[in-house]
Design an enzyme around this catalytic site. Sequence first.
Site, PDB file in Angstrom:
ATOM      1  N   THR A 224      -2.299  -4.739   4.626  1.00 52.29           N
ATOM      2  CA  THR A 224      -2.018  -4.281   5.984  1.00 52.29           C
ATOM      3  C   THR A 224      -1.016  -3.142   5.934  1.00 52.29           C
ATOM      4  O   THR A 224      -0.029  -3.209   5.200  1.00 52.29           O
ATOM      5  CB  THR A 224      -1.448  -5.440   6.836  1.00 52.29           C
ATOM      6  OG1 THR A 224      -2.399  -6.511   6.857  1.00 52.29           O
ATOM      7  CG2 THR A 224      -1.177  -4.989   8.258  1.00 52.29           C
TER       8      THR A 224
ATOM      9  N   ASN B 259       0.725 -13.844   8.623  1.00 51.12           N
ATOM     10  CA  ASN B 259       0.099 -14.796   7.708  1.00 51.12           C
ATOM     11  C   ASN B 259       1.050 -15.884   7.218  1.00 51.12           C
ATOM     12  O   ASN B 259       0.720 -16.613   6.280  1.00 51.12           O
ATOM     13  CB  ASN B 259      -0.506 -14.053   6.513  1.00 51.12           C
ATOM     14  CG  ASN B 259      -1.723 -13.237   6.909  1.00 51.12           C
ATOM     15  OD1 ASN B 259      -2.354 -13.503   7.928  1.00 51.12           O
ATOM     16  ND2 ASN B 259      -2.036 -12.215   6.119  1.00 51.12           N
TER      17      ASN B 259
ATOM     18  N   PHE C  42      -2.016 -10.419  -1.741  1.00 45.96           N
ATOM     19  CA  PHE C  42      -2.323  -9.064  -1.281  1.00 45.96           C
ATOM     20  C   PHE C  42      -2.245  -8.870   0.240  1.00 45.96           C
ATOM     21  O   PHE C  42      -2.675  -7.830   0.733  1.00 45.96           O
ATOM     22  CB  PHE C  42      -3.704  -8.597  -1.767  1.00 45.96           C
ATOM     23  CG  PHE C  42      -3.714  -8.169  -3.201  1.00 45.96           C
ATOM     24  CD1 PHE C  42      -2.973  -7.085  -3.644  1.00 45.96           C
ATOM     25  CD2 PHE C  42      -4.464  -8.875  -4.136  1.00 45.96           C
ATOM     26  CE1 PHE C  42      -2.976  -6.698  -4.972  1.00 45.96           C
ATOM     27  CE2 PHE C  42      -4.472  -8.494  -5.474  1.00 45.96           C
ATOM     28  CZ  PHE C  42      -3.723  -7.409  -5.885  1.00 45.96           C
ATOM     29  N   ASP C  43      -1.708  -9.835   0.979  1.00 46.85           N
ATOM     30  CA  ASP C  43      -1.559  -9.613   2.426  1.00 46.85           C
ATOM     31  C   ASP C  43      -0.394 -10.431   2.991  1.00 46.85           C
ATOM     32  O   ASP C  43      -0.523 -11.081   4.021  1.00 46.85           O
ATOM     33  CB  ASP C  43      -2.852  -9.953   3.165  1.00 46.85           C
ATOM     34  CG  ASP C  43      -2.968  -9.239   4.513  1.00 46.85           C
ATOM     35  OD1 ASP C  43      -2.219  -8.248   4.723  1.00 46.85           O
ATOM     36  OD2 ASP C  43      -3.785  -9.659   5.351  1.00 46.85           O
ATOM     37  N   ILE C  44       0.736 -10.391   2.288  1.00 49.39           N
ATOM     38  CA  ILE C  44       1.928 -11.083   2.774  1.00 49.39           C
ATOM     39  C   ILE C  44       2.510 -10.292   3.945  1.00 49.39           C
ATOM     40  O   ILE C  44       2.849  -9.116   3.809  1.00 49.39           O
ATOM     41  CB  ILE C  44       2.983 -11.223   1.655  1.00 49.39           C
ATOM     42  CG1 ILE C  44       2.441 -12.131   0.543  1.00 49.39           C
ATOM     43  CG2 ILE C  44       4.300 -11.768   2.207  1.00 49.39           C
ATOM     44  CD1 ILE C  44       2.181 -13.566   0.967  1.00 49.39           C
TER      45      ILE C  44
END
Length: 250
Positions: A121, A86, A80-82
């Site tokens: 994001t 990161n 859920f935050d690729i």
Amino acid sequence: MSRTSHVNIIALLGFCFQGSKRALVYEFMPNGSFEKLIYEENAVIGDRQLDCQTLYDIAIGVARGLEYLHKGCNTRILHFDIKPHNILLDENFCPKISDFGLAKVCTRKESIVSIFGARGTAGYIAPEVFSRNFGAVSHKSDVYSYGMMVLEMVGRRRNLKVEVDASSEIYFPHWIYNWLVSNQELGLRSIRNEFEDEKVRKMTIVSLWCIQTNPSTRPSISKVVEMLEGRAELLQVPPKPFWFSPPTSP
């Protein structure tokens, strides 16, 4: 996370805490965050630029890491935050997916997950994550974020720019799509020959499939790996992304 083991997933070594201060300890990544190297204005390592082959290898590495999270673990992990921030790079620029603070664990049989509120994001969040009118939240939401990141790798620019100029008024995926169908050159210094141009074209087609608005029309991450490792001429150009442009900060 302590039970995961994959060349493209950051290794959790342990944790420490002192009073209210707590920290996770991961393996050290000498080349830091991919975000520092992906964009045209700062994509330089020493006296050389991050080359096309390295970008291509990073794209495949991240896809394989996601494939492991989605299919290779005993429990399915949705990140859920690729995003470039990161993705960490080791001494050989092998990518490692990190920062699982927004991740959700579910059974491997679950194709649809339930979450409360949007997570992720701006610029990388799949439309269904913040509005269920677009479809159900699933592993395809990670595929969308991955696709937006690869588009940034192709264009060497952020998909959201606070400073809006004449070149960024067009919605970023539309800019890339127009380049693809018009068969024009992106003018990137990293593309030096036809072989590298083919890799960039392949990354573009795959990423545009990944950001399709309807989750059911996006490929699985396993299919993404297969497409990236295949031949560009066998890939069909996807429909043009029709989702609206996200608002920029004032």
